[in-house]
Design a protein around this motif. Structure first.
Motif, PDB file in Angstrom:
ATOM      1  N   GLY A  82      15.108   0.320  -9.005  1.00 60.66           N
ATOM      2  CA  GLY A  82      15.674  -0.600  -7.885  1.00 60.66           C
ATOM      3  C   GLY A  82      14.823  -1.562  -7.254  1.00 60.66           C
ATOM      4  N   GLU A  83      15.542  -2.061  -6.338  1.00 61.58           N
ATOM      5  CA  GLU A  83      14.823  -3.043  -5.543  1.00 61.58           C
ATOM      6  C   GLU A  83      14.014  -2.536  -4.260  1.00 61.58           C
ATOM      7  OE1 GLU A  83      18.300  -6.426  -5.610  1.00 61.58           O
ATOM      8  OE2 GLU A  83      18.681  -4.750  -4.138  1.00 61.58           O
ATOM      9  N   VAL A  84      13.257  -3.384  -3.841  1.00 64.32           N
ATOM     10  CA  VAL A  84      12.414  -2.754  -2.778  1.00 64.32           C
ATOM     11  C   VAL A  84      13.102  -3.350  -1.478  1.00 64.32           C
ATOM     12  CG1 VAL A  84      10.319  -3.457  -1.458  1.00 64.32           C
ATOM     13  CG2 VAL A  84      10.058  -3.234  -3.776  1.00 64.32           C
ATOM     14  N   PHE A  85      13.387  -2.658  -0.409  1.00 59.71           N
ATOM     15  CA  PHE A  85      14.197  -2.962   0.770  1.00 59.71           C
ATOM     16  C   PHE A  85      13.026  -3.213   2.003  1.00 59.71           C
ATOM     17  CE2 PHE A  85      17.207  -0.979  -1.744  1.00 59.71           C
ATOM     18  CZ  PHE A  85      18.500  -1.524  -1.409  1.00 59.71           C
ATOM     19  N   VAL A  86      13.370  -4.023   2.734  1.00 59.08           N
ATOM     20  CA  VAL A  86      12.572  -4.499   3.957  1.00 59.08           C
ATOM     21  C   VAL A  86      13.133  -4.481   5.120  1.00 59.08           C
ATOM     22  CG1 VAL A  86      10.396  -5.864   4.602  1.00 59.08           C
ATOM     23  CG2 VAL A  86      10.988  -5.692   2.218  1.00 59.08           C
ATOM     24  N   ASN A  87      12.764  -4.070   6.249  1.00 55.12           N
ATOM     25  CA  ASN A  87      13.326  -4.247   7.528  1.00 55.12           C
ATOM     26  C   ASN A  87      12.103  -4.080   8.435  1.00 55.12           C
ATOM     27  OD1 ASN A  87      14.550  -4.083   9.864  1.00 55.12           O
ATOM     28  ND2 ASN A  87      16.167  -2.839   9.307  1.00 55.12           N
ATOM     29  N   HIS A  88      11.702  -5.284   9.040  1.00 45.93           N
ATOM     30  CA  HIS A  88      10.590  -5.204   9.788  1.00 45.93           C
ATOM     31  C   HIS A  88       9.225  -4.805   9.022  1.00 45.93           C
ATOM     32  CE1 HIS A  88      12.846  -7.360  13.321  1.00 45.93           C
ATOM     33  NE2 HIS A  88      13.557  -6.724  12.781  1.00 45.93           N
ATOM     34  N   GLN A  89       8.771  -3.752   9.980  1.00 45.05           N
ATOM     35  CA  GLN A  89       7.744  -3.047   9.040  1.00 45.05           C
ATOM     36  C   GLN A  89       7.934  -1.760   8.222  1.00 45.05           C
ATOM     37  OE1 GLN A  89       6.856  -5.758  11.227  1.00 45.05           O
ATOM     38  NE2 GLN A  89       5.041  -5.198  10.092  1.00 45.05           N
ATOM     39  N   ILE A  90       9.136  -1.448   7.796  1.00 47.74           N
ATOM     40  CA  ILE A  90       9.641  -0.502   7.147  1.00 47.74           C
ATOM     41  C   ILE A  90       9.959  -1.107   5.707  1.00 47.74           C
ATOM     42  CG2 ILE A  90      11.204   1.507   6.750  1.00 47.74           C
ATOM     43  CD1 ILE A  90       9.397   2.013   9.179  1.00 47.74           C
ATOM     44  N   VAL A  91       9.477  -0.404   4.854  1.00 48.80           N
ATOM     45  CA  VAL A  91       9.589  -0.738   3.351  1.00 48.80           C
ATOM     46  C   VAL A  91      10.078   0.478   2.337  1.00 48.80           C
ATOM     47  CG1 VAL A  91       8.667  -1.671   1.180  1.00 48.80           C
ATOM     48  CG2 VAL A  91       7.882  -2.502   3.350  1.00 48.80           C
TER      49      VAL A  91
END
Length: 123
Positions: free
Chosen positions: A76-85
């Motif tokens: 699947g995809e990489v998810f990014v939210n600010h500094q969290i991956v």
């Protein structure tokens, strides 16, 4: 702190999964760790916390040695939210995912390993 750039998040996710945990050569694995991991990196497994490049490299090597025919692959995809991956993966028949925190130096500081059937709960 500014949000993590998507391209850097993808680079770190791929490096963590493919250049570190999928790498059977300890020297190459440690080179990738120096590039992507903070010096005092911590990895949270379901049953323990592992600290430092040497201990994490030993853990990855032992896992690969125990399953010589298995490889990690992104799922699947990489998810990014600010500094969290986050990135889901497969390892042979095992499904799981990684959640990691990127610090100010742009390196992974903390990594949580999620494993289907071990850390998962059905809704």
């Amino acid at each position: 702190m500014a949000p993590l750039q998507t391209s850097h998040a993808v680079h770190l996710a791929k490096c963590n999964l493919l250049s570190i945990f999928n790498e059977r050569d300890a020297t190459k694995r440690k080179q990738a760790m120096a590039e992507s991991y903070a010096t005092e990196m911590q990895m949270y497994e379901p049953d323990k916390v592992i600290t430092g490049h040497d201990e994490i490299s030993s853990t990855a090597g032992a896992l690969l040695d125990a399953h010589p025919d298995w490889n990690f692959a992104p799922a699947g995809e990489v998810f990014v939210n600010h500094q969290i991956v986050t990135l889901n993966w497969t390892f042979g028949p095992v499904k799981g995912g990684d959640v990691f925190l990127v610090g100010e130096e742009g390196k992974i500081e903390k990594l949580w390993v999620m494993i289907e059937g071990v850390t998962s709960v059905r809704l």
